[in-house]
Design an enzyme around this catalytic site. Structure first.
Site, PDB file in Angstrom:
ATOM      1  N   ASP A  38       0.806  -1.227   0.000  1.00  8.24           N
ATOM      2  CA  ASP A  38       0.000   0.000   0.000  1.00  8.24           C
ATOM      3  C   ASP A  38       0.834   1.270   0.000  1.00  8.24           C
ATOM      4  OD1 ASP A  38      -2.269  -1.460  -0.019  1.00  8.24           O
ATOM      5  OD2 ASP A  38      -2.655  -1.316   2.142  1.00  8.24           O
ATOM      6  N   HIS A 242      29.085   5.031  -9.015  1.00  7.32           N
ATOM      7  CA  HIS A 242      27.722   5.225  -8.506  1.00  7.32           C
ATOM      8  C   HIS A 242      27.515   4.479  -7.180  1.00  7.32           C
ATOM      9  CE1 HIS A 242      26.361   6.285 -12.855  1.00  7.32           C
ATOM     10  NE2 HIS A 242      26.882   7.312 -12.224  1.00  7.32           N
ATOM     11  N   ASP A 259      29.118  12.990  -3.660  1.00  2.92           N
ATOM     12  CA  ASP A 259      28.467  13.509  -4.870  1.00  2.92           C
ATOM     13  C   ASP A 259      26.995  13.616  -4.531  1.00  2.92           C
ATOM     14  OD1 ASP A 259      27.285  13.934  -7.348  1.00  2.92           O
ATOM     15  OD2 ASP A 259      28.502  12.430  -8.393  1.00  2.92           O
ATOM     16  N   ASP A 270      24.150  19.398  -8.636  1.00  2.00           N
ATOM     17  CA  ASP A 270      24.949  18.165  -8.746  1.00  2.00           C
ATOM     18  C   ASP A 270      26.399  18.534  -8.425  1.00  2.00           C
ATOM     19  OD1 ASP A 270      26.075  15.759  -9.444  1.00  2.00           O
ATOM     20  OD2 ASP A 270      25.591  15.874 -11.577  1.00  2.00           O
ATOM     21  N   HIS A 349      34.915   8.336 -17.273  1.00  2.58           N
ATOM     22  CA  HIS A 349      33.634   8.974 -17.619  1.00  2.58           C
ATOM     23  C   HIS A 349      33.894  10.292 -18.323  1.00  2.58           C
ATOM     24  CE1 HIS A 349      34.012  11.779 -14.182  1.00  2.58           C
ATOM     25  NE2 HIS A 349      34.348  10.746 -13.430  1.00  2.58           N
ATOM     26  N   HIS A 353      27.739  16.969 -18.162  1.00  6.12           N
ATOM     27  CA  HIS A 353      26.450  16.706 -18.811  1.00  6.12           C
ATOM     28  C   HIS A 353      25.580  17.937 -18.624  1.00  6.12           C
ATOM     29  CE1 HIS A 353      25.056  16.005 -14.662  1.00  6.12           C
ATOM     30  NE2 HIS A 353      26.124  15.263 -14.503  1.00  6.12           N
ATOM     31  N   HIS A 360      20.781  14.505 -15.345  1.00  7.65           N
ATOM     32  CA  HIS A 360      21.368  14.350 -16.674  1.00  7.65           C
ATOM     33  C   HIS A 360      20.317  14.906 -17.622  1.00  7.65           C
ATOM     34  CE1 HIS A 360      24.178  10.844 -15.260  1.00  7.65           C
ATOM     35  NE2 HIS A 360      24.447  12.004 -14.700  1.00  7.65           N
ATOM     36  N   GLU A 383      33.079  17.964 -14.189  1.00 10.75           N
ATOM     37  CA  GLU A 383      33.377  16.975 -13.153  1.00 10.75           C
ATOM     38  C   GLU A 383      34.462  15.970 -13.517  1.00 10.75           C
ATOM     39  OE1 GLU A 383      30.207  14.025 -12.628  1.00 10.75           O
ATOM     40  OE2 GLU A 383      28.947  15.188 -13.983  1.00 10.75           O
ATOM     41  N   TYR A 387      40.614   7.930 -10.591  1.00 14.74           N
ATOM     42  CA  TYR A 387      40.255   6.796  -9.735  1.00 14.74           C
ATOM     43  C   TYR A 387      41.322   5.725  -9.909  1.00 14.74           C
ATOM     44  CZ  TYR A 387      36.022   9.424 -10.693  1.00 14.74           C
ATOM     45  OH  TYR A 387      35.123  10.449 -10.884  1.00 14.74           O
ATOM     46  N   ARG A 405      36.938  13.107  -7.308  1.00 12.69           N
ATOM     47  CA  ARG A 405      36.173  13.830  -8.332  1.00 12.69           C
ATOM     48  C   ARG A 405      35.843  15.200  -7.752  1.00 12.69           C
ATOM     49  NH1 ARG A 405      32.814  10.273  -9.412  1.00 12.69           N
ATOM     50  NH2 ARG A 405      30.938  10.780  -8.230  1.00 12.69           N
ATOM     51  N   GLU A 407      33.262  18.357  -8.792  1.00 16.04           N
ATOM     52  CA  GLU A 407      32.166  18.662  -9.715  1.00 16.04           C
ATOM     53  C   GLU A 407      31.469  19.950  -9.325  1.00 16.04           C
ATOM     54  OE1 GLU A 407      28.918  15.788  -9.668  1.00 16.04           O
ATOM     55  OE2 GLU A 407      28.257  16.481 -11.646  1.00 16.04           O
TER      56      GLU A 407
HETATM   57  N1  GLY Z   1      25.612  12.487  -9.771  1.00 13.16           N
HETATM   58  C1  GLY Z   1      25.580  12.010 -11.095  1.00 13.16           C
HETATM   59  C2  GLY Z   1      26.576  12.671 -11.920  1.00 13.16           C
HETATM   60  O1  GLY Z   1      27.479  13.311 -11.404  1.00 13.16           O
HETATM   61  O2  GLY Z   1      26.498  12.651 -13.107  1.00 13.16           O
HETATM   62 MN    MN Z   2      27.414  14.243  -9.521  1.00 10.17          MN
HETATM   63 MN    MN Z   3      27.171  15.088 -12.661  1.00  8.83          MN
END
Ligand code: GLY
Ligand code: MN
Ligand code: MN
Length: 437
Positions: A38, A242, A259, A270, A349, A353, A360, A383, A387, A405, A407
């Site tokens: 529920d 992630h 992050d 972000d 990566h 974005h 995103h 970002e 790593y 990272r 960002e």
């Molecule tokens: N937090 C997702 C990214 O940095 O793209």
């Molecule tokens: Mn991020």
């Molecule tokens: Mn991001």
């Protein structure tokens, strides 16, 4: 709301301006989703639907009909119902949709099967989010079928079905001054949350306790939603892009990568910061961190009108790769390393974005073969990261398990860019000073 209601009407009018005169657009709200039995997941409106309405309820459909005499923007939504509202909360109702949200016309959603086929009839083209949701695809076809079943009485079914995304998502890519104000607010709150998490970090504190600190700041500052599940990774967990388990205790001598960003009026922020659990960077951490920070500055510097989407990624790659060579993590020349993409095991990566109602966000990154040129009002993340896998035996042991990272969120301006998330420190000195307090 920070966003003026009239802005939603002007977005609808812009979209209508791009539609063929004998067409119709049909845009559904997000469905409610069951979490278990529920219990429902917290409701999050569909970003396209929200962009055009500001209306935050499920079971609603927006219909845009260029040239319609009784109004071009029509909303179908739930009717008010005091008994239901007593259980599940307030509803706006069709009258409220016109009064509070500025729709031209509105009807109860229970009447949509009766009314909408008549609105589609005689229009040759239907724009809708084609192929995004199977149930909605077949719903649209049922409405069209109702018209087809009446062709012998002269009814004219539409012949063309067109994905709405292309036009709508291009509009969403260019943020208005009001949108930038909302996104700056999201950046400001998220930056404050990151500062508070930094101050809370210490050996023995659990990753989820820093997550709690982030959420505490978001909610205290008046925004309940995160733009995505927060990532809090101590030590080698920072190498998992992630990582959302957030379940481990933080260790003395490790870095922690956070992050996280809140949503304000459904607009995302972000931000990523990486800092030492005990407040002091070690030598190897410091060396790698300086490379990532220099790469981020170079990438931000490349965000300006006239540059294309990939310029900032290319700028980051050069600095990261040269840094890896200088530290002995890669060998050979910079040009060879870039050519062979030998940085890939350490940076897998892209450098950013689009950012907006979706973290995103929508919008094309290429136009035909070419990377898209940056223009004022576009918002993106920058970002870069490095790593070093914990099990990478090709590198000296001192580097292993370090994940970094950095960002930020930036908006392209007339002559460069503006960082929307600068309220949280990122130089080593500034981070150490904040953590020492
Ligand atoms: N937090 C997702 C990214 O940095 O793209
Ligand atoms: Mn991020
Ligand atoms: Mn991001």
């Amino acid at each position: 709301m920070l966003m003026p209601i009239k802005e939603f009407a002007s977005r609808r009018n812009k979209l209508i301006g791009h539609m063929a005169p004998d067409s119709i657009a049909i845009i559904p709200s997000a469905p409610e989703r069951v979490r278990n039995r529920d219990v429902l997941h917290p409701f999050r409106q569909d970003s396209d639907f929200f962009y055009l309405t500001g209306f935050d309820e499920p079971e609603a459909v927006l219909v845009l009909i260029p040239g319609r005499e009784h109004g071009e923007s029509v909303l179908f939504c739930k009717e008010r119902n005091p008994e239901k509202e007593l259980w599940d909360g307030y509803l706006t109702g069709p009258e409220g949709a016109i009064e509070k949200f500025g729709l031209d016309d509105a009807f109860p959603i229970v009447d949509i099967d009766e009314i909408l086929p008549g609105m589609i009839e005689g229009r040759s083209r239907v724009y809708y989010p084609l192929g995004r949701d199977k149930a909605f695809d077949s719903q649209v076809m049922e409405w069209v079928q109702t018209i087809r079943s009446k062709v012998r009485t002269g009814a004219q079914p539409p012949g063309e079905f067109v994905a709405l995304e292309h036009t709508l998502h291009d509009l969403r890519l260019y943020k208005s001054p009001a949108e930038i104000k909302v996104m700056a607010k999201a950046g400001e709150i998220s930056a404050e949350a990151h500062c508070n998490a930094m101050k809370k970090a210490a050996p023995g504190v659990y990753e989820y306790q820093l997550e709690a600190e982030l959420i505490h700041t978001f909610m205290t500052r008046g925004t309940r939603n995160t733009a995505y599940p927060s990532i809090v990774g101590g030590g080698r967990n920072g190498c998992i892009l992630h990582y959302i388990e957030n379940s481990a205790p933080l260790k003395d001598g490790d870095l922690v990568l956070i992050d996280a960003g809140c949503e304000v009026e459904n607009y995302a922020s972000d931000i990523t910061r990486t800092f030492p659990v005990n407040g002091k960077f070690s030598e190897p951490q410091r060396a790698l961190y300086e490379v990532v920070l220099s790469a981020q500055y170079a990438a931000i510097d490349a965000v300006r009108p006239g540059n294309h989407w990939n310029h900032s990624h290319e700028a980051a790659l050069r600095v990261l790769t040269q840094g890896l060579i200088d530290l002995g993590l890669l060998s050979g020349s910079l040009e060879d390393a870039l050519e062979q993409a030998s940085y890939k095991p350490f940076f897998m990566h892209r450098t950013g974005h689009w950012l907006g109602l979706d973290v995103h966000d929508v919008g094309d990154y290429r136009v035909g073969e070419a990377w898209r040129l940056l223009e004022p009002g576009m918002v993106l993340t920058v970002e870069p990261g490095l790593y070093i896998a914990p099990d990478n035996t090709d590198v000296d042991e001192k580097w292993r398990g370090i994940g970094i990272r950095i960002e930020d969120d930036v908006v392209v301006t007339k002559d460069g860019c503006r960082v929307l998330s600068e309220g949280v420190p990122k130089t080593i000195d500034d981070i150490e000073a904040l953590m020492a307090r």
